[in-house]
Design a protein around this motif. Sequence first.
Motif, PDB file in Angstrom:
ATOM      1  N   GLU A  57       0.961  -1.512  -0.082  1.00  0.00           N
ATOM      2  CA  GLU A  57      -0.051  -0.164  -0.458  1.00  0.00           C
ATOM      3  C   GLU A  57       1.528   1.469  -0.025  1.00  0.00           C
ATOM      4  O   GLU A  57       0.692   2.135  -0.636  1.00  0.00           O
ATOM      5  N   ASP A  58       2.179   1.424   0.424  1.00  0.00           N
ATOM      6  CA  ASP A  58       3.185   2.402   1.195  1.00  0.00           C
ATOM      7  C   ASP A  58       3.365   3.005  -0.856  1.00  0.00           C
ATOM      8  O   ASP A  58       3.646   3.454  -1.035  1.00  0.00           O
ATOM      9  N   LEU A  59       3.457   1.396  -1.132  1.00  0.00           N
ATOM     10  CA  LEU A  59       4.259   1.484  -2.413  1.00  0.00           C
ATOM     11  C   LEU A  59       3.979   2.295  -3.534  1.00  0.00           C
ATOM     12  O   LEU A  59       3.661   3.518  -4.153  1.00  0.00           O
ATOM     13  N   VAL A  60       2.243   2.015  -3.574  1.00  0.00           N
ATOM     14  CA  VAL A  60       1.573   2.123  -4.320  1.00  0.00           C
ATOM     15  C   VAL A  60       1.230   4.362  -4.157  1.00  0.00           C
ATOM     16  O   VAL A  60       0.937   4.172  -5.414  1.00  0.00           O
ATOM     17  N   GLU A  61       1.081   4.046  -3.162  1.00  0.00           N
ATOM     18  CA  GLU A  61       0.802   5.337  -2.776  1.00  0.00           C
ATOM     19  C   GLU A  61       2.033   6.199  -2.953  1.00  0.00           C
ATOM     20  O   GLU A  61       1.692   7.679  -3.765  1.00  0.00           O
ATOM     21  N   LEU A  62       3.697   5.962  -2.438  1.00  0.00           N
ATOM     22  CA  LEU A  62       4.731   6.727  -3.273  1.00  0.00           C
ATOM     23  C   LEU A  62       4.068   7.332  -4.604  1.00  0.00           C
ATOM     24  O   LEU A  62       4.321   8.006  -5.270  1.00  0.00           O
ATOM     25  N   THR A  63       4.030   5.839  -5.348  1.00  0.00           N
ATOM     26  CA  THR A  63       4.502   5.628  -7.141  1.00  0.00           C
ATOM     27  C   THR A  63       3.441   6.827  -7.276  1.00  0.00           C
ATOM     28  O   THR A  63       3.749   7.396  -8.568  1.00  0.00           O
ATOM     29  N   GLU A  64       2.107   6.866  -6.821  1.00  0.00           N
ATOM     30  CA  GLU A  64       0.882   7.645  -7.639  1.00  0.00           C
ATOM     31  C   GLU A  64       1.393   9.231  -6.833  1.00  0.00           C
ATOM     32  O   GLU A  64       0.710   9.939  -7.272  1.00  0.00           O
ATOM     33  N   ILE A  65       2.896   9.996  -6.719  1.00  0.00           N
ATOM     34  CA  ILE A  65       3.362  11.186  -6.448  1.00  0.00           C
ATOM     35  C   ILE A  65       4.301  10.864  -6.805  1.00  0.00           C
ATOM     36  O   ILE A  65       5.448  10.952  -6.992  1.00  0.00           O
ATOM     37  N   LEU A  66       3.685  11.976  -8.289  1.00  0.00           N
ATOM     38  CA  LEU A  66       5.132  12.113  -9.021  1.00  0.00           C
ATOM     39  C   LEU A  66       6.007  12.728  -8.615  1.00  0.00           C
ATOM     40  O   LEU A  66       5.788  13.581  -7.747  1.00  0.00           O
ATOM     41  N   ALA A  67       7.505  12.601  -8.360  1.00  0.00           N
ATOM     42  CA  ALA A  67       8.838  13.265  -8.520  1.00  0.00           C
ATOM     43  C   ALA A  67       9.957  14.043  -9.804  1.00  0.00           C
ATOM     44  O   ALA A  67      10.414  12.925  -9.099  1.00  0.00           O
ATOM     45  N   PRO A  68       8.870  14.450 -10.313  1.00  0.00           N
ATOM     46  CA  PRO A  68      10.208  14.589 -11.025  1.00  0.00           C
ATOM     47  C   PRO A  68      10.906  15.126 -10.922  1.00  0.00           C
ATOM     48  O   PRO A  68      11.836  15.320  -9.662  1.00  0.00           O
ATOM     49  N   PRO A  69      12.604  15.705 -11.821  1.00  0.00           N
ATOM     50  CA  PRO A  69      13.360  15.835 -10.608  1.00  0.00           C
ATOM     51  C   PRO A  69      13.215  17.063 -10.719  1.00  0.00           C
ATOM     52  O   PRO A  69      12.559  18.139 -11.923  1.00  0.00           O
ATOM     53  N   GLU A 125       6.639  15.998 -15.260  1.00  0.00           N
ATOM     54  CA  GLU A 125       5.740  16.407 -14.854  1.00  0.00           C
ATOM     55  C   GLU A 125       4.601  16.238 -15.887  1.00  0.00           C
ATOM     56  O   GLU A 125       4.237  16.526 -17.606  1.00  0.00           O
ATOM     57  N   GLY A 126       3.015  16.247 -15.285  1.00  0.00           N
ATOM     58  CA  GLY A 126       2.164  15.022 -16.307  1.00  0.00           C
ATOM     59  C   GLY A 126       1.848  13.969 -16.657  1.00  0.00           C
ATOM     60  O   GLY A 126       1.016  13.178 -17.342  1.00  0.00           O
ATOM     61  N   THR A 127       3.151  12.993 -16.209  1.00  0.00           N
ATOM     62  CA  THR A 127       3.155  11.772 -16.688  1.00  0.00           C
ATOM     63  C   THR A 127       2.020  11.483 -15.602  1.00  0.00           C
ATOM     64  O   THR A 127       2.109  10.967 -15.080  1.00  0.00           O
ATOM     65  N   ASP A 128       1.160  10.664 -16.468  1.00  0.00           N
ATOM     66  CA  ASP A 128       0.458   9.711 -15.597  1.00  0.00           C
ATOM     67  C   ASP A 128       0.892   8.391 -14.712  1.00  0.00           C
ATOM     68  O   ASP A 128       1.505   7.371 -15.493  1.00  0.00           O
TER      69      ASP A 128
END
Length: 428
Positions: A57-69, A125-128
């Motif tokens: 669950e932590d993995l999914v939640e963090l993945t869905e917070i985009l962190a671009p360079p 930014e903007g990546t799904d």
Amino acid sequence: MTLYLGAFFIAFSLNIHAQHTPDIQKKYTREITKLGKDKALKKAFTVIDEQDDETMEDLVELTEILAPPFKETERGKRFASMLEEAGIDSIWTDKAGNVLGLRKGTAGIPGYVGLEAHLDVVFPEGTDVTVKKSGDTLKAPGIGDDTRGLSMVISVLKAMNKTGIRTEKDVLFVGSVGEEGLGDLRGMKYIFNESGLNVDSWIAIDGGDLGRISYAGLGSRRYKLVISGKGGHSWGSFGLANPHHALGKVIDVFATDAQSYTSGDISKTSFNIGRIGGGTSINSIPFESWMEVDMRALDPRNLQEIEDIFKTSVEKAITAYNRSGIRDQVTYELIRIGDRPSGELSPELPLIQRALAATSFFGKTPQPGRGSTNINIPVALGIPAVCIGRGGKGGGAHSLDEWYLNENGPEAIKLALLITLAQAGLKK
């Protein structure tokens, strides 16, 4: 300027894909075996299994917070809150944006042991980044590299706190910034060169199967070359110095000279012109042309030499172009946009021996390798550091089709915990 030195620094060339697996000293095998039988550690291993759904669950939640360079802030905030929820002693975000949680040791021994994964992903930014499930497989950009590592760091902390395990030394639980691309390891450079933290060993988690272990860094130098001219109409100003034409000459000279060097009797050294651009229209002489160049080498001396060849090639080509009979001249600017040092640590170091022995403890043959990761910085400084795999199964890193399958995933978390406790000292 940082001087990259270290008592255990070895600048010899080994193959990037594979290294000879060093012998594991018996005393470290005994140490890890004894630690693996400890009741508290066995309980922590059980907890890691029991909380696996939470970890996912932590993995999914963090993945869905985009962190671009350069834009890792929002993911960093959530990672920090996860550390707090897991019971970290203290937490802060440094000037570079790294999130650091401190779990105090009991013995007051100077020097921190770091357990780390990086916050950033390569995607803009903007990546799904919505996580999609296909059977047991999770698919999303960045889910393996390196968000899985972040969820593992959280799981290790939870397991230690739920079982009351204490270490003799202080342990830092870290989400770092700037590992990918033009981030140029800025998070690690800050921690080791500017923060003032006394870190004496580092354990990074970053991609790869259980058994992967790296204690060597592949160095790189990256440049942006910008060539400028007056610009003008393709017909009316014909004969005017053309930055694109000059760039073409630079590419030709550099590719020829660099190919001659890298095909010689040296350890693996590479060069690549990855991006070019400039100009306004097909019927305009451009006022600017640019390219980005990546150079890599196993041996720091070769890295310096290929960089020198690049600089010499640029100067030689631009000078020749400006003397070729064109009207006016072009000028150029070289901008260094990346500098990752090479280096290798002795496999005799206790941290590396412990990592090798711990890997064997889980029934895996250690697979030494060399890459361009966060450990490049401590390794080049002679500070003991290893990079281990995130386990499970995965693929498609740096692509929109990245995927992760949690097949025996908890084993990699247990490995990270075992190495951390061996290095930080389990309080009896």
